[in-house]
Design a protein around this motif. Structure first.
Motif, PDB file in Angstrom:
ATOM      1  N   LYS A   1       9.836  34.624  32.861  1.00 58.75           N
ATOM      2  CA  LYS A   1      11.214  34.259  32.506  1.00 58.75           C
ATOM      3  C   LYS A   1      12.081  35.493  32.264  1.00 58.75           C
ATOM      4  O   LYS A   1      13.168  35.624  32.818  1.00 58.75           O
ATOM      5  CB  LYS A   1      11.217  33.359  31.242  1.00 58.75           C
ATOM      6  N   THR A   2      11.581  36.419  31.424  1.00 55.91           N
ATOM      7  CA  THR A   2      12.384  37.601  31.095  1.00 55.91           C
ATOM      8  C   THR A   2      12.599  38.460  32.345  1.00 55.91           C
ATOM      9  O   THR A   2      13.698  38.982  32.572  1.00 55.91           O
ATOM     10  CB  THR A   2      11.688  38.436  29.991  1.00 55.91           C
ATOM     11  N   SER A   3      11.546  38.571  33.178  1.00 54.62           N
ATOM     12  CA  SER A   3      11.682  39.380  34.397  1.00 54.62           C
ATOM     13  C   SER A   3      12.775  38.792  35.292  1.00 54.62           C
ATOM     14  O   SER A   3      13.580  39.535  35.865  1.00 54.62           O
ATOM     15  CB  SER A   3      10.365  39.402  35.168  1.00 54.62           C
TER      16      SER A   3
ATOM     17  N   LEU B   1      20.571  34.552  27.611  1.00 50.91           N
ATOM     18  CA  LEU B   1      19.939  34.501  26.287  1.00 50.91           C
ATOM     19  C   LEU B   1      18.451  34.219  26.449  1.00 50.91           C
ATOM     20  O   LEU B   1      18.052  33.118  26.817  1.00 50.91           O
ATOM     21  CB  LEU B   1      20.590  33.402  25.436  1.00 50.91           C
ATOM     22  N   ASP B   2      17.654  35.257  26.183  1.00 52.88           N
ATOM     23  CA  ASP B   2      16.206  35.130  26.344  1.00 52.88           C
ATOM     24  C   ASP B   2      15.601  34.546  25.068  1.00 52.88           C
ATOM     25  O   ASP B   2      16.158  34.718  23.978  1.00 52.88           O
ATOM     26  CB  ASP B   2      15.612  36.525  26.617  1.00 52.88           C
ATOM     27  N   GLU B   3      14.462  33.875  25.204  1.00 49.84           N
ATOM     28  CA  GLU B   3      13.759  33.279  24.060  1.00 49.84           C
ATOM     29  C   GLU B   3      14.717  32.393  23.261  1.00 49.84           C
ATOM     30  O   GLU B   3      14.748  32.432  22.035  1.00 49.84           O
ATOM     31  CB  GLU B   3      13.184  34.377  23.144  1.00 49.84           C
ATOM     32  N   PHE B   4      15.491  31.598  23.969  1.00 49.58           N
ATOM     33  CA  PHE B   4      16.533  30.794  23.335  1.00 49.58           C
ATOM     34  C   PHE B   4      15.955  29.869  22.261  1.00 49.58           C
ATOM     35  O   PHE B   4      16.598  29.604  21.244  1.00 49.58           O
ATOM     36  CB  PHE B   4      17.255  29.964  24.412  1.00 49.58           C
TER      37      PHE B   4
END
Ligand SMILES: Nc1ncnc2c1ncn2[C@@H]1O[C@H](COP(=O)(O)OP(=O)(O)OP(=O)(O)O)[C@@H](O)[C@H]1O
Ligand SMILES: [Mg+2]
Length: 431
Positions: free
Chosen positions: A47-49, A146-149
């Motif tokens: 996801k982050t990548s 927004l990561d790790e929402f």
């Protein structure tokens, strides 16, 4: 010494990123239409990548039909937001790309004035609304990743109706320039139900997103990953890597990295070396297991037992009850299939097999540990969080019986974890 081209552990930078073209195409189209997207996926699925790839300064120009020069891009990891971070600080950080660009604007420009107004008013929703309205009018778009929402739901300050309501309103109305891409391990349906208390009669906060579930890589993408090794890996080794890791990007990278090092260190027998190294990623399975609901855990265990049964030459773990129960678990099995953990194969009872032998070995090992102690399988189920799943008494009995039989057979192997790996042994050449 040539550097190991495989990396696992942290999110990738765009120059190491591989594939995901289907997801990228969909998200880019949505961004061009001003629409928001939620990327949902299990731990380490990428996801982050992917978020990084979509907003990075190296990729923007080619991704967005030349519009990127007019857009602002901002990415935040909500997990690292301090517990006391207020909405003011959140917006100040999120809008930093605007602040940074103000130097290039005439001091009396509307953008300068609106940004100053926002700041004066502590980034209240009313002034933010004016800012996003202006941006839209002057042909800009603000892309906020927004990561790790899902960690926001545990934030003592930001987990509020005003904050979510603002995000929803700026991103859902066409007159505003905000577009969101969020990444989360928790699916939208759960995010919505967990925030319903703030908004009992209104629309769920997060129904403005299209949800994209990230699963396994495609065959072509896996080949591309293998090509990082040049011609070092033999065909039978690539085959073995796929059996061990499935098409899960993190597991593939970890397995490829281990095999690369086995060559580097002139290991005569590369198979045990790789298997040994893969013990390193055991934590990943417990992490993943923790994020699953009891229903998903149970469905996965059933598929794992079916898989083991075939590997152990139809040992007869499956009574009729359990077969009927597989039918009832189709939605969960489909979810596991979308996430890349299992794949259709009619040769296995219930029609699915586990995609990654390493994951299968991990679960088998857990079963064996349980069988080793005198604890009942009831308590194993409880400890594994499966007993929370809704199951009938008959079904539970059948499930416990099958799990017991499976563990009993697997237990006979002296080194249980090796037992599963032995199945792919031979695929690795001795030299
Ligand atoms: N597109 C990709 N190409 C190649 N490898 C990938 C790709 N995406 C992910 N990986 C592999 O998976 C690892 C984890 O990726 P990433 O950190 O992006 O996952 P994540 O879903 O954000 O994980 P978490 O849920 O822990 O935040 C990377 O270090 C890399 O090894
Ligand atoms: Mg991540």
């Amino acid at each position: 010494m040539p550097q190991n081209p495989f990396s696992y552990g942290k999110a990738l930078s765009p120059n190491h990123f591989i594939g995901r073209s289907k997801e990228i195409r969909r998200i880019v189209n949505r961004l061009l239409n001003g629409e928001s997207t939620a990327l949902i996926g299990d731990p380490h699925i990428g996801k982050t990548s992917l978020l990084t790839y979509l907003v990075h300064s190296d990729t923007r120009q080619s991704l967005y039909e030349g519009k990127a020069a007019q857009w602002y891009f901002s990415m935040m990891d909500t997990q690292i937001l301090g517990g006391q971070l207020t909405p003011v600080q959140f917006w100040e950080q999120a809008l930093f790309p605007i602040k940074e660009s103000l130097d290039k604007e005439p001091p009396d420009s509307l953008l300068n004035k609106h940004y100053a107004l926002c700041k004066e008013n502590n980034f209240g929703n009313f002034t933010l609304e004016r800012l996003f309205l202006l941006l839209k009018k002057i042909g800009r778009q603000f892309v906020l990743a927004l990561d790790e929402f899902d960690t926001l739901l545990n934030h003592p300050v930001l987990n509020s109706a005003e904050f979510y309501g603002g995000l929803r309103s700026f991103a859902s109305r066409p007159e505003f320039a905000l577009v969101l891409i969020i990444a989360s391990r928790t699916p939208l349906s759960q995010l919505n139900s967990r925030t319903q208390k703030f908004n009992p009669t209104g629309s769920p906060f997060f129904n403005i997103f299209a949800e994209i579930t990230m699963g396994a890589l495609t065959d072509k993408e896996v080949e591309k990953l293998f090509s990082l090794a040049g011609d070092r890996f033999k065909d039978h080794e690539k085959h073995a890597i796929k059996a061990l890791a499935g098409k899960h990007p993190y597991l593939l990278q970890a397995t490829c990295a281990a095999l690369w090092d086995a060559y580097e260190e002139d290991e005569i027998n590369r198979q045990p070396y790789v298997v040994q190294r893969l013990q390193e990623v055991n934590f990943f399975f417990s992490d993943t297991w923790r994020t699953w609901t009891p229903e998903i855990r149970k469905a996965f265990t059933i598929a794992a037992i079916a898989h083991q049964e075939r590997l152990l030459k139809d040992a007869g773990f499956f009574g009729e009850n359990l077969m009927t129960s597989i039918e009832d678990w189709k939605p969960e099995l489909r979810e596991l299939e979308n996430k890349g953990w299992i794949e259709k194969d009619e040769q296995y009872q219930g029609g699915y097999k586990i995609s990654s032998e390493i994951m299968l070995a991990w679960l088998s090992d857990e079963l064996i540990k349980a069988a080793r102690t005198d604890k009942s399988f009831e308590s194993w189920l409880q400890e594994r969080g499966i007993d929370g799943a809704f199951i009938s008494v008959d079904e539970k009995k059948a499930f416990v019986e099958a799990a017991k039989k499976a563990a009993g057979v697997i237990k006979q192997a002296k080194e249980p974890i090796k037992d599963v790996f032995d199945l792919v042994k031979g695929l690795f050449g001795a030299s």
